[in-house]
Each structure stands twice: as C-alpha cells, then as structure tokens.
Write an enzyme that holds these catalytic residues in place. Sequence first.
Site, PDB file in Angstrom:
ATOM      1  CG  HIS A  95      52.270  76.486 -27.880  1.00  0.00           C
ATOM      2  ND1 HIS A  95      53.184  77.269 -27.222  1.00  0.00           N
ATOM      3  CD2 HIS A  95      52.380  76.809 -29.188  1.00  0.00           C
ATOM      4  CE1 HIS A  95      53.825  78.026 -28.109  1.00  0.00           C
ATOM      5  NE2 HIS A  95      53.351  77.772 -29.311  1.00  0.00           N
ATOM      6  CG  ASP A 148      54.861  81.627 -25.663  1.00  0.00           C
ATOM      7  OD1 ASP A 148      55.357  80.755 -24.915  1.00  0.00           O
ATOM      8  OD2 ASP A 148      54.317  81.336 -26.744  1.00  0.00           O
ATOM      9  CB  SER A 149      58.875  80.236 -27.505  1.00  0.00           C
ATOM     10  OG  SER A 149      57.748  79.402 -27.362  1.00  0.00           O
ATOM     11  CD  GLU A 208      53.648  78.710 -32.628  1.00  0.00           C
ATOM     12  OE1 GLU A 208      53.785  79.518 -33.552  1.00  0.00           O
ATOM     13  OE2 GLU A 208      53.642  79.043 -31.426  1.00  0.00           O
ATOM     14  CB  CYS A 256      56.892  80.446 -22.283  1.00  0.00           C
ATOM     15  SG  CYS A 256      57.894  79.217 -23.143  1.00  0.00           S
ATOM     16  CB  CYS A 297      53.531  73.434 -23.050  1.00  0.00           C
ATOM     17  SG  CYS A 297      53.762  74.276 -24.623  1.00  0.00           S
TER      18      CYS A 297
HETATM   19  N1  DGL Z   1      54.743  77.990 -25.079  1.00  0.00           N
HETATM   20  C1  DGL Z   1      55.938  77.232 -24.840  1.00  0.00           C
HETATM   21  C2  DGL Z   1      55.887  76.568 -23.475  1.00  0.00           C
HETATM   22  O1  DGL Z   1      54.994  76.850 -22.706  1.00  0.00           O
HETATM   23  C3  DGL Z   1      56.245  76.165 -25.781  1.00  0.00           C
HETATM   24  C4  DGL Z   1      56.687  76.133 -27.067  1.00  0.00           C
HETATM   25  C5  DGL Z   1      58.145  76.016 -27.351  1.00  0.00           C
HETATM   26  O2  DGL Z   1      58.681  74.907 -27.391  1.00  0.00           O
HETATM   27  O3  DGL Z   1      58.700  77.064 -27.598  1.00  0.00           O
HETATM   28  O4  DGL Z   1      56.722  75.769 -23.156  1.00  0.00           O
END
Ligand code: DGL
Length: 275
Positions: A188, A10-11, A152, A73, A186
């Site tokens: 997150h 993931d990012s 975050e 992600c 997403c």
């Molecule tokens: N976890 C990332 C996603 O599912 C999102 C966060 C990002 O923008 O890096 O898109």
Amino acid sequence: MGSSQIGVFDSGLGGLTCVKQLQKLLPHENILYLGDSGRVPYGTRSHETILRYSRQGASLLLSKGVKAIISACGTISSVAGASLAQSLPIPYFEVITPAAKSACSVTKTGRIGVMGTSATIKSGALQNAIKSVLPDAEVFPIACPLLIPMVESGHISPDDKLVQVTLELYLSQLASCKVDTVVLGCTHFPILSEAIGRYFGDGVTLVDSGRTVAEEAASALADSGILNDRGEGSVSCLVTDSPDGFSAVAEIFLGQNVNWSIKQIDLSEMEGMKL
Ligand code: DGL
C-alpha cells in the site's frame, strides 16, 4: 500453460502497485488479481488468521488455473511466504526477498529503514532478509498500521493534512536515525511514494516492494519460458467486498480508468482446501 493467467494476491488494493509494474514489464500477460477487500487489513491480525486467509487466497487462485502466484502483500509474504513457497505446485513469488536485495544494493551507509504493517514488522522477515544479504546493515523497523486504512480511503496526496500528520507520526523516528534507504515493505505504501519522498527529501532512496517483486517475477517467468509472446494482456479482478467501491479507489491509485472485469467472491468457501 502460456496463455493462462498470472495470479496476484493482496489483502486489498495495495497489490495494484505490483499489477501496474507487471503491466509495463509483461504487456502480453493476463493477470488475475485477488483483493480480499472485505477483510482488509491483514496486518493487524494474528499470525494464525493471516496464515489461514493467505492459504484461502492462494487456493482460490490455484483453483482458477493460474500459472504462477505473486503475493503482492508484505504481510502475506512475511507471515505465510515460506509455507506457501513449500506447498504451491507452481512458481511463487513474495515481496520480502526482492525488496531486501534491492535495499542492500542501493544503500551507501548501510542504515536502512523498514516500513510495514504491525504483522510484517513483528515477523522480523524484512529485517532478517536484509541482514542475510548485508550482515553489517543497521536496520530500523517501524510499524505503520494507520497508513493502510488511510490509503484505502483515498487519502494519498502529499498536500492532504491527514497524510502529513500521519507520516510525521511514523517517519520522524526514521529520519532521526539518519537512514539513507527506506523499504516500503507494504504494497500500500508506494501509493504514498510522493508524500513519503517529500517528507524525507532527496537524501533517502525509497524501495518499492510492489515493483521489486514484479521485476523478479517477470525475469524468472521469462527464464522459465511460460510467458505469452503476443496479444494484448488483460487484468481481471476478484474481490470480497463491493466491486464498485474497489474500482473507485483503484482508479485513484492507478491514475487511470479501470474498465476491468471485477467480480465479488466468497473466500471462506476455500476453507477445506489443502494448502
Ligand atoms: N498490502 C498489505 C501489505 O503489503 C497491507 C495491508 C494489510 O494490512 O492488509 O502488507
């Protein structure tokens, strides 16, 4: 092969929503989590940059000998998913297809909201995946970029004023479209499930993209016979910013102590790799 790790990428921290589900579904597996915490967010970046970062991440996991890779992600999955699926020599899973299938199976009215990063929404990947399963669906996409830095930085409680104001900003549009299902596109966003659920009330079902990809990967890997059948699984993490900062927020997300090994690495070293 059975004892090697499953790579989850993931990012930043969002992919931990998938790790949490994997730990429940596959208790004997060892997970290697890669969080590009030094370069998060990906979702506000260009297509080319996301593709480059995604290839670096997948190359790193491959170089560690993982037996499968999960892009936990929405942004990586929607921008780089097809290209990674083609070039990776091991099983690969992305979040878009299972989340779309799940949304189509739970909706009663066919009115589906889709929340994602700017890059995910712009790619149209979730909208197209839903339409390909349920052509008559009406899909209402909304980019929610501010939710990522908010999560975050640990703002996740439904009682947090910042959370309430930011959700109102994005979700009032979806509420007025009378959706009955909302894809948290997403990884997150499931961390905000309680707050988002409270915003919409009981009439709306939330689809957790981290959970749906974990379920799909668990079932496909079981079918392919490469899972461990004994031993206690573990999680170790590679991050691109301070491990201390990562574990502090990871504990808030997971609601548990994180005593995993967390090491800092430099992903730009993977630049020359071929993926
Ligand atoms: N976890 C990332 C996603 O599912 C999102 C966060 C990002 O923008 O890096 O898109």
